[in-house]
Scaffold this motif. Structure first.
Motif, PDB file in Angstrom:
ATOM      1  N   SER A   1       0.851  -1.247  -0.048  1.00 12.10           N
ATOM      2  CA  SER A   1       0.063   0.139   0.080  1.00 12.10           C
ATOM      3  C   SER A   1       0.674   1.822  -0.351  1.00 12.10           C
ATOM      4  CB  SER A   1      -1.292   0.058   0.993  1.00 12.10           C
ATOM      5  OG  SER A   1      -1.714  -1.251   1.177  1.00 12.10           O
ATOM      6  N   ASP A   2       1.854   1.028   1.326  1.00 16.08           N
ATOM      7  CA  ASP A   2       2.807   2.524   0.655  1.00 16.08           C
ATOM      8  C   ASP A   2       3.390   2.333  -0.377  1.00 16.08           C
ATOM      9  OD1 ASP A   2       2.547   2.716   3.927  1.00 16.08           O
ATOM     10  OD2 ASP A   2       4.114   1.842   4.061  1.00 16.08           O
ATOM     11  N   LEU A   3       3.977   1.221  -1.364  1.00 16.34           N
ATOM     12  CA  LEU A   3       4.783   1.645  -2.176  1.00 16.34           C
ATOM     13  C   LEU A   3       3.265   1.733  -3.589  1.00 16.34           C
ATOM     14  CD1 LEU A   3       7.090   1.161  -4.172  1.00 16.34           C
ATOM     15  CD2 LEU A   3       6.513  -1.364  -4.354  1.00 16.34           C
ATOM     16  N   LYS A   4       2.177   2.112  -3.448  1.00 15.73           N
ATOM     17  CA  LYS A   4       1.473   2.020  -4.062  1.00 15.73           C
ATOM     18  C   LYS A   4       1.078   3.433  -4.328  1.00 15.73           C
ATOM     19  CE  LYS A   4      -1.340  -1.622  -5.201  1.00 15.73           C
ATOM     20  NZ  LYS A   4      -2.651  -2.702  -5.262  1.00 15.73           N
ATOM     21  N   ALA A   5       1.484   3.840  -2.794  1.00 12.61           N
ATOM     22  CA  ALA A   5       0.714   5.430  -2.692  1.00 12.61           C
ATOM     23  C   ALA A   5       2.111   6.259  -3.374  1.00 12.61           C
ATOM     24  CB  ALA A   5       1.195   5.845  -1.410  1.00 12.61           C
TER      25      ALA A   5
END
Length: 55
Positions: free
Chosen positions: A40-44
């Motif tokens: 999720s952090d990487l996608k953001a």
């Protein structure tokens, strides 16, 4: 009521196997949650970089 050695070893082995299984499942679920958070952090981060490049 006294347990024979075989009964004692069977109970201890069963408890040990059950404890190991629960530990494995807890660790697996913990790792899954941690990986989901990182994804999720990487996608953001990717979305922020893409929107910054388009601006």
């Amino acid at each position: 009521m006294a347990l024979s050695r075989l009964q004692y070893v069977t109970v201890v082995a069963g408890f040990s196997a059950l404890s190991a299984w629960y530990g494995f499942m807890f660790g697996k679920e913990s790792a899954r949650k941690e990986l989901a958070d990182k994804v999720s952090d990487l996608k953001a981060t990717i979305q922020k970089l893409e929107s910054h490049d388009n601006a």
